[in-house]
Design a protein around this motif. Structure first.
Motif, PDB file in Angstrom:
ATOM      1  N   THR A  56       0.830  -1.206   0.000  1.00 48.81           N
ATOM      2  CA  THR A  56       0.000   0.000   0.000  1.00 48.81           C
ATOM      3  C   THR A  56       0.861   1.251   0.000  1.00 48.81           C
ATOM      4  OG1 THR A  56      -1.706  -1.210   1.193  1.00 48.81           O
ATOM      5  CG2 THR A  56      -1.853   1.182   1.232  1.00 48.81           C
ATOM      6  N   LEU A  57       1.934   1.220   0.763  1.00 43.63           N
ATOM      7  CA  LEU A  57       2.865   2.342   0.770  1.00 43.63           C
ATOM      8  C   LEU A  57       3.501   2.534  -0.606  1.00 43.63           C
ATOM      9  CD1 LEU A  57       4.302   4.526   2.481  1.00 43.63           C
ATOM     10  CD2 LEU A  57       6.056   2.813   2.974  1.00 43.63           C
ATOM     11  N   ALA A  58       3.886   1.454  -1.251  1.00 45.36           N
ATOM     12  CA  ALA A  58       4.479   1.543  -2.592  1.00 45.36           C
ATOM     13  C   ALA A  58       3.472   2.077  -3.610  1.00 45.36           C
ATOM     14  CB  ALA A  58       4.994   0.171  -3.030  1.00 45.36           C
ATOM     15  N   LEU A  59       2.213   1.635  -3.516  1.00 43.04           N
ATOM     16  CA  LEU A  59       1.193   2.155  -4.432  1.00 43.04           C
ATOM     17  C   LEU A  59       0.903   3.630  -4.174  1.00 43.04           C
ATOM     18  CD1 LEU A  59      -1.462  -0.687  -4.784  1.00 43.04           C
ATOM     19  CD2 LEU A  59       0.183   0.133  -6.463  1.00 43.04           C
ATOM     20  N   SER A  60       0.943   4.048  -2.932  1.00 46.96           N
ATOM     21  CA  SER A  60       0.743   5.464  -2.617  1.00 46.96           C
ATOM     22  C   SER A  60       1.852   6.319  -3.206  1.00 46.96           C
ATOM     23  CB  SER A  60       0.689   5.662  -1.104  1.00 46.96           C
ATOM     24  OG  SER A  60      -0.390   4.973  -0.552  1.00 46.96           O
ATOM     25  N   ILE A  61       3.079   5.833  -3.095  1.00 47.39           N
ATOM     26  CA  ILE A  61       4.209   6.564  -3.690  1.00 47.39           C
ATOM     27  C   ILE A  61       4.090   6.586  -5.208  1.00 47.39           C
ATOM     28  CG2 ILE A  61       6.717   6.498  -4.025  1.00 47.39           C
ATOM     29  CD1 ILE A  61       6.898   5.442  -1.120  1.00 47.39           C
ATOM     30  N   LEU A  62       3.642   5.485  -5.805  1.00 47.58           N
ATOM     31  CA  LEU A  62       3.440   5.424  -7.252  1.00 47.58           C
ATOM     32  C   LEU A  62       2.379   6.431  -7.697  1.00 47.58           C
ATOM     33  CD1 LEU A  62       4.004   3.817  -9.960  1.00 47.58           C
ATOM     34  CD2 LEU A  62       1.976   2.517  -9.351  1.00 47.58           C
ATOM     35  N   LEU A  63       1.280   6.509  -6.974  1.00 45.17           N
ATOM     36  CA  LEU A  63       0.232   7.472  -7.320  1.00 45.17           C
ATOM     37  C   LEU A  63       0.702   8.908  -7.146  1.00 45.17           C
ATOM     38  CD1 LEU A  63      -3.070   5.973  -5.896  1.00 45.17           C
ATOM     39  CD2 LEU A  63      -2.547   6.518  -8.258  1.00 45.17           C
ATOM     40  N   TYR A  64       1.467   9.147  -6.103  1.00 42.43           N
ATOM     41  CA  TYR A  64       1.932  10.507  -5.826  1.00 42.43           C
ATOM     42  C   TYR A  64       2.948  10.978  -6.863  1.00 42.43           C
ATOM     43  CZ  TYR A  64       4.021  14.447  -3.376  1.00 42.43           C
ATOM     44  OH  TYR A  64       4.490  15.691  -3.050  1.00 42.43           O
TER      45      TYR A  64
END
Length: 135
Positions: A30-38
């Motif tokens: 989830t943290l990796a996906l959040s960074i990807l979206l950001y």
């Protein structure tokens, strides 16, 4: 006198250990996906396949851990860990965000069970009790 062991907590149940590791991997994904979206211009609507990938990886890690701790019936204990993981994710999603039940929930259960079973097959062979001969 017995030595005092301060570092680390040992969880006795293989299912609970796999469940804990699955949620640790879910947090990292989830943290990796959040960074990807950001950091990219990818819209949230294109995120569904990535979300299923994170759940599959988390279930695989949970199945691996639970089967490694169990030492037997890897695919079975991995699939059970994956299904319990998917059930917990669905319940948390329903209670926290009032997400309804639809075909994606069944697909999540299928992905989690298959990934957990595959992780369980890998984990039971990676365990310390595996029947390997040393040359």
């Amino acid at each position: 006198m017995n030595p005092v062991r301060v570092s680390g907590i040992r969880i006795a149940s293989p299912l609970v250990a796999g469940f804990v590791w699955a949620f640790i991997w879910l947090g990292l994904g989830t943290l990796a996906l959040s960074i990807l979206l950001y950091s990219s211009s990818m819209p949230e609507t294109k995120l569904l396949s990535w979300v299923f990938g994170v759940h599959g990886a988390a279930s695989l890690a949970g199945g691996f851990t639970s089967a490694k701790r169990s030492g037997k019936r890897g695919w079975y204990i991995g699939a059970v860990t994956g299904l319990l993981y998917a059930l917990a994710v669905v319940i948390i999603g329903f209670l926290s965000q009032d997400i309804g039940f639809d075909s994606r929930m069944g697909l999540l259960g299928l992905v989690a069970a298959l990934a957990g079973a595959f992780g369980g097959m890998l984990g039971v062979n990676a365990g310390s009790g595996s029947n390997t001969r040393r040359l």
